[in-house]
Design a protein around this motif. Structure first.
Motif, short mmCIF file in Angstrom:
data_model
loop_
_atom_site.label_atom_id
_atom_site.label_comp_id
_atom_site.label_asym_id
_atom_site.label_seq_id
_atom_site.Cartn_x
_atom_site.Cartn_y
_atom_site.Cartn_z
N TYR A 149 0.85 -1.20 0.00
CA TYR A 149 0.00 0.00 0.00
C TYR A 149 0.89 1.25 0.00
CZ TYR A 149 -2.36 3.97 2.05
OH TYR A 149 -2.80 5.24 2.30
N LEU A 200 -6.96 2.83 14.72
CA LEU A 200 -7.26 3.03 16.13
C LEU A 200 -8.63 3.68 16.41
CD1 LEU A 200 -6.33 2.86 19.06
CD2 LEU A 200 -5.18 5.06 18.76
N TYR A 203 -11.70 1.64 15.81
CA TYR A 203 -11.69 0.51 16.75
C TYR A 203 -12.19 0.95 18.12
CZ TYR A 203 -10.38 -4.24 17.98
OH TYR A 203 -10.44 -5.57 18.34
N1 UFG Z 1 -3.23 0.95 17.59
C1 UFG Z 1 -3.52 0.22 18.72
N2 UFG Z 1 -4.56 -0.66 18.66
C2 UFG Z 1 -5.33 -0.84 17.56
C3 UFG Z 1 -5.02 -0.07 16.40
C4 UFG Z 1 -3.96 0.81 16.46
O1 UFG Z 1 -2.86 0.33 19.76
O2 UFG Z 1 -6.25 -1.65 17.57
C5 UFG Z 1 -2.13 1.93 17.66
C6 UFG Z 1 -1.01 1.67 16.67
O3 UFG Z 1 -0.07 0.77 17.20
C7 UFG Z 1 -0.48 3.09 16.43
C8 UFG Z 1 -1.70 3.97 16.57
O4 UFG Z 1 -2.66 3.19 17.28
O5 UFG Z 1 0.43 3.43 17.47
C9 UFG Z 1 -2.31 4.37 15.24
O6 UFG Z 1 -2.55 3.23 14.46
P1 UFG Z 1 -3.45 3.27 13.13
O7 UFG Z 1 -3.52 1.87 12.60
O8 UFG Z 1 -4.73 3.95 13.40
O9 UFG Z 1 -2.64 4.23 12.16
P2 UFG Z 1 -1.13 4.11 11.58
O10 UFG Z 1 -0.43 5.34 12.03
O11 UFG Z 1 -0.51 2.83 11.89
O12 UFG Z 1 -1.40 4.12 10.01
C10 UFG Z 1 -2.23 5.10 9.42
C11 UFG Z 1 -2.96 4.49 8.22
C12 UFG Z 1 -2.01 4.19 7.11
C13 UFG Z 1 -1.20 5.40 6.77
C14 UFG Z 1 -0.52 5.96 8.00
C15 UFG Z 1 0.13 7.25 7.64
O13 UFG Z 1 -3.62 3.32 8.59
O14 UFG Z 1 -2.75 3.82 5.98
O15 UFG Z 1 -1.45 6.19 9.03
O16 UFG Z 1 0.97 7.69 8.63
F1 UFG Z 1 -0.29 5.07 5.86
#
Ligand code: UFG
Length: 333
Positions: A149, A200, A203
């Motif tokens: 992605y 996050l 969720y």
């Molecule tokens: N997290 C949890 N529990 C969950 C989901 C997430 O603790 O159930 C934490 C993750 O570890 C992270 C934070 O919440 O620390 C944010 O996680 P997200 O999955 O919401 O977002 P990410 O920063 O990992 O990724 C998002 C998008 C991607 C994009 C990215 C850009 O999902 O598509 O931001 O920075 F590329």
């Protein structure tokens, strides 16, 4: 001015349409409903009182793109249409590359044919890979993406950069989104992920409303304020407004621009959970779980360039992001 929006009924596309219509733009929408529903069109009409011209179909269908450009006088294109699940992209890389890269190539071909050269492309902070420092500025190194992605976004950025180098009469703006969250304050449109959300905020909303039993917090031993991951959450309406500002500032330019879209402020997972509980008066059951593979400790933007050059500034607080996310899920049960 007429703006073609691809991915029109998706999360970011739909909120951007609201901002555009409210600012007097005409919108032509395209979507194949691969990750959204047709009823979003009625909802957009309900919020804005305006009807949008809409085409259902896939950007891989060049004949359809041709038809859209031949039937409408388009001034600007905003390309949101893409697959966006990090996890899915690892198991279906070729589908991701075809859908996210070939579609843009088709779009560029047709735009060129009709001599429409103004394009905003929705990219992601993911192109920075493992950032070596925060806040991230636009000239920081990109690359080292950890999933197809992210790599698909990086490839398209490079393609658009090459395109501009070959023909500097194009007007290209790359927006690197950080973590869009929340919903339109009416609660009529918002983020509706298929199945169990990977991100996050959705969720948390599902746990808050009892649809999921427990939030797992992935790691509490990062080098951050409380050990949990820090991200730059940005309200979806602030993100939407950035597109309006960009069209206003850039519409008669011939430039290649890149902007981070974030608030410039990091928030930890625990801070977000606590804020959500407080503003919505709910309890979020959570437990600390091991780190998620591929996650980084801290990722937040410097958004100064967009502020200086586009006159855009975020307005919504973390409290409002949590309130609007919750309002949406409660109203769309
Ligand atoms: N997290 C949890 N529990 C969950 C989901 C997430 O603790 O159930 C934490 C993750 O570890 C992270 C934070 O919440 O620390 C944010 O996680 P997200 O999955 O919401 O977002 P990410 O920063 O990992 O990724 C998002 C998008 C991607 C994009 C990215 C850009 O999902 O598509 O931001 O920075 F590329």
């Amino acid at each position: 001015m007429n703006v073609l929006i691809t991915g029109a009924t998706g999360y970011i596309g739909s909120h951007t349409i609201v901002s555009l219509l409210e600012n007097g733009y005409e919108v032509i929408g395209l979507d194949n409903f691969s990750n959204s529903k047709g009823n979003v069109l009625d909802k957009l009409e309900k919020i804005t009182g305006k009807k949008i011209k809409f085409y259902q179909g896939n950007m891989l269908n060049e004949d359809l793109l041709d038809k859209i450009f031949s039937e409408n006088k388009i001034d600007f294109v905003i390309d949101f249409a893409a697959y966006k699940s990090v996890g899915d992209s690892v198991s279906k890389p070729i589908e991701y590359y075809i859908n996210n890269v070939s579609s843009v190539l088709n779009l560029i071909k047709v735009m060129k044919k009709y001599n429409i050269k103004s394009l905003i492309f929705s990219s992601s902070a993911t192109v920075y890979g493992m950032p070596s420092k925060v806040p991230i500025i636009e000239t920081d190194k990109v690359g080292g993406t950890t999933n197809p992605y992210g790599t698909s976004k990086l490839f398209v950025e490079k393609i658009l950069d090459d395109l501009y180098k070959s023909d500097n009469t194009w007007n290209i703006c790359l927006f690197r989104y950080f973590n869009p969250v929340g919903a339109h304050p009416s609660g009529i449109i918002g983020e509706m992920p298929n199945g169990v959300p990977a991100n996050l905020m959705p969720y948390i909303s599902m746990v808050a409303t009892g649809k999921l039993p427990l939030l797992q917090i992935f790691g509490n031993d990062y080098d951050t304020i409380d050990g949990t991951g820090v991200r730059d959450y940005i309200h979806i309406m602030d993100l939407a407004d950035a597109h309006v500002c960009a069209i206003e500032k850039l519409h008669n330019k011939q430039e290649f621009n890149i902007y981070n879209l974030g608030t410039g402020k990091g928030t930890s997972v625990l801070e977000l959970v606590k804020t959500y509980e407080k503003v919505n008066k709910v309890k979020i059951n959570y437990k600390i779980a091991p780190r998620r593979t591929g996650d980084i400790a801290s990722c937040y933007a410097s958004a100064k360039k967009a502020e200086k050059e586009l006159g855009w500034k975020t307005k919504y607080t973390i409290e409002e992001m949590c309130k609007d996310a919750h309002n949406f899920i409660v109203k769309n049960d």
